[in-house]
Design a protein around this motif. Structure first.
Motif, mmCIF file in Angstrom:
data_model
loop_
_atom_site.group_PDB
_atom_site.id
_atom_site.type_symbol
_atom_site.label_atom_id
_atom_site.label_comp_id
_atom_site.label_asym_id
_atom_site.label_seq_id
_atom_site.Cartn_x
_atom_site.Cartn_y
_atom_site.Cartn_z
ATOM 1 N N UNK A 99 25.017 10.867 70.919
ATOM 2 C CA UNK A 99 25.221 12.135 70.221
ATOM 3 C C UNK A 99 26.649 12.280 69.713
ATOM 4 N N UNK A 100 27.625 12.204 70.610
ATOM 5 C CA UNK A 100 29.008 12.394 70.174
ATOM 6 C C UNK A 100 29.501 11.235 69.318
ATOM 7 N N UNK A 101 28.999 10.040 69.561
ATOM 8 C CA UNK A 101 29.397 8.897 68.723
ATOM 9 C C UNK A 101 28.998 9.145 67.273
ATOM 10 N N UNK A 102 27.767 9.627 67.058
ATOM 11 C CA UNK A 102 27.307 9.902 65.705
ATOM 12 C C UNK A 102 28.051 11.085 65.096
ATOM 13 N N UNK A 103 28.300 12.125 65.894
ATOM 14 C CA UNK A 103 29.023 13.286 65.391
ATOM 15 C C UNK A 103 30.435 12.913 64.970
ATOM 16 N N UNK A 104 31.114 12.123 65.789
ATOM 17 C CA UNK A 104 32.484 11.740 65.462
ATOM 18 C C UNK A 104 32.539 10.802 64.267
ATOM 19 N N UNK A 107 32.274 13.094 61.340
ATOM 20 C CA UNK A 107 33.480 13.917 61.281
ATOM 21 C C UNK A 107 34.656 13.137 60.713
ATOM 22 N N UNK A 108 34.797 11.901 61.115
ATOM 23 C CA UNK A 108 35.911 11.080 60.603
ATOM 24 C C UNK A 108 35.710 10.720 59.142
ATOM 25 N N UNK A 109 34.464 10.528 58.734
ATOM 26 C CA UNK A 109 34.187 10.258 57.323
ATOM 27 C C UNK A 109 34.576 11.456 56.459
ATOM 28 N N UNK A 112 37.093 16.183 58.730
ATOM 29 C CA UNK A 112 37.050 17.549 59.244
ATOM 30 C C UNK A 112 38.011 17.720 60.416
ATOM 31 N N UNK A 113 38.630 18.876 60.479
ATOM 32 C CA UNK A 113 39.561 19.177 61.572
ATOM 33 C C UNK A 113 38.792 19.262 62.888
ATOM 34 N N UNK A 114 39.314 18.621 63.924
ATOM 35 C CA UNK A 114 38.632 18.642 65.222
ATOM 36 C C UNK A 114 39.608 18.210 66.307
#
Length: 382
Positions: A99-104, A107-109, A112-114
């Motif tokens: 889950x977080x691997x796909x979200x990150x 997000x990096x692509x 987005x601020x995180x």
């Protein structure tokens, strides 16, 4: 002669925003609603929806999210309503989980601020969450809770203030393209408009061509709420919106915007239904037990009993992406539906796109993944 330049059928999550945006572009816009805006069976029901800039999936949504965030602020300024509670958001999962691997990755692509929060940082900042040993979180500073009923009614009121005409308690039975425009029928009444937007959510199938009926399914989405043992500890100032996915458990929710009840709902449990007018509102014993089991593990600060629940119809597509665009290039019928349970955060952005394109004011590039014709092109040759 026609009855106007544009009709919007369905004034819920997306239709209300499309009507508002269209009213900024034309003085000849009419909205049709089978019940009333923000009625109790609408897919917009349930008080809140999550707004977040971080998500898993294709990066093409990000520009729409950015535009939506600006437009939510515009709607607030135009109507004087507090619609987006800006409390931040957290996504929780296993440090090395899918889950977080796909979200990150997404997000990096997008850039987005995180911020990534370790388990220790999460425990210090947000002790309301009972974390597993390998949990971490990703923080979204621009996330928040959208007040759905307030948003829909504000958008419709803004459209009326701009000169839009509204017909409530007017379910549309049929739409037919003719050489002069689009004829829409409700009972014994009919109107002709130059263009029509279909945005009636779970009720949209009855107005669709066969190839879109085959690519969509109306599902029942349920929500649940719990009472906080310490209300201030779950206030928007201390408890961001959240999504938590970890193997056998998944849940999302929002803070106690009323000071008492916290939305905590199982993620991705929508089941198919035949009739959007007859959605079972009560949770099944299985839904109830899984929800309570998950809350008991995740949130020791909530009383482990559901104090409120409800269920709503929503239209899902087979690929999980919306239907946004004309049925075909020359069609006067424009779809803005099938948002598959994830459309509200982008409702203002999608509404702006629909209004501009349906009125012929502007076209938008990079949206092939939401165009209805993608399903027509997939049909096997006869």
């Amino acid at each position: 002669m026609t009855d106007g330049k544009l009709a919007v059928i369905g004034l819920g999550s997306i239709g209300s925003m499309a009507l508002w945006q269209a009213s900024r572009l034309s003085g000849s816009v009419t909205g049709f609603e089978a019940a009333s805006p923000a009625h109790g069976r609408s897919a917009a029901g349930g008080d809140t929806r999550l707004f977040r800039m971080l998500y898993r999936g294709i990066p093409d949504y990000y520009p729409i999210l950015e535009r939506s965030r600006s437009l939510w602020a515009e709607l607030e300024a135009e109507t004087g309503q507090n619609i987006l509670t800006r409390c931040g958001g957290i996504s929780i999962g296993a440090a090395n989980g899918s889950y977080l691997s796909a979200l990150l990755e997404t997000t990096r692509m997008n850039g987005a601020e995180h911020a990534i929060l370790s388990r220790e940082e999460m425990a210090e900042r947000y002790p309301q969450h009972n974390l597993r040993r390998d949990d971490i979180a990703v923080y979204d500073p621009h996330a928040g809770a959208l007040r759905t009923d307030r948003a829909v009614t504000a958008a419709v009121a803004a459209a009326q203030a701009n000169g839009a005409t509204i017909h409530t308690k007017t379910p549309i039975d049929d739409i037919t393209e003719t050489a002069d425009g689009v004829v829409i029928t409700s009972g014994e009444r009919c109107w002709t408009f130059e263009n029509v937007i279909v945005s009636s959510g779970g009720w949209s199938q009855r107005l669709m061509p066969d190839y879109l009926k085959a690519a969509t399914q109306t599902k029942r989405v349920f929500l649940s709420w719990f009472v906080a043992k310490d209300g201030p500890g779950f206030s928007p100032e201390k408890f961001p919106v959240f999504i938590r996915i970890h193997e056998d458990r998944s849940m999302y929710g929002a803070p106690a915007v009323d000071g008492v009840t916290v939305k905590a709902t199982l993620d991705g449990r929508g089941g198919p239904i035949r009739d959007p007018d007859a959605v079972p509102r009560e949770l099944t014993p299985g839904e109830t037990s899984e929800t309570i089991e998950t809350v008991t593990e995740f949130f020791p600060g909530l009383f482990p009993s559901i104090v409120r629940s409800d269920a709503f119809p929503e239209l899902f597509t087979t690929d999980g992406h919306p239907l946004l665009g004309r049925l075909k290039e020359s069609s006067r019928i424009y779809c803005a539906t099938g948002f598959s349970g994830g459309g509200f955060k982008n409702a203002t952005g999608f509404g702006e796109i629909a209004a501009h394109e349906a009125l012929g004011k502007r076209s938008f590039e990079g949206l092939d993944f939401v165009r209805p014709e993608r399903f027509n092109l997939r049909r096997p040759a006869s």
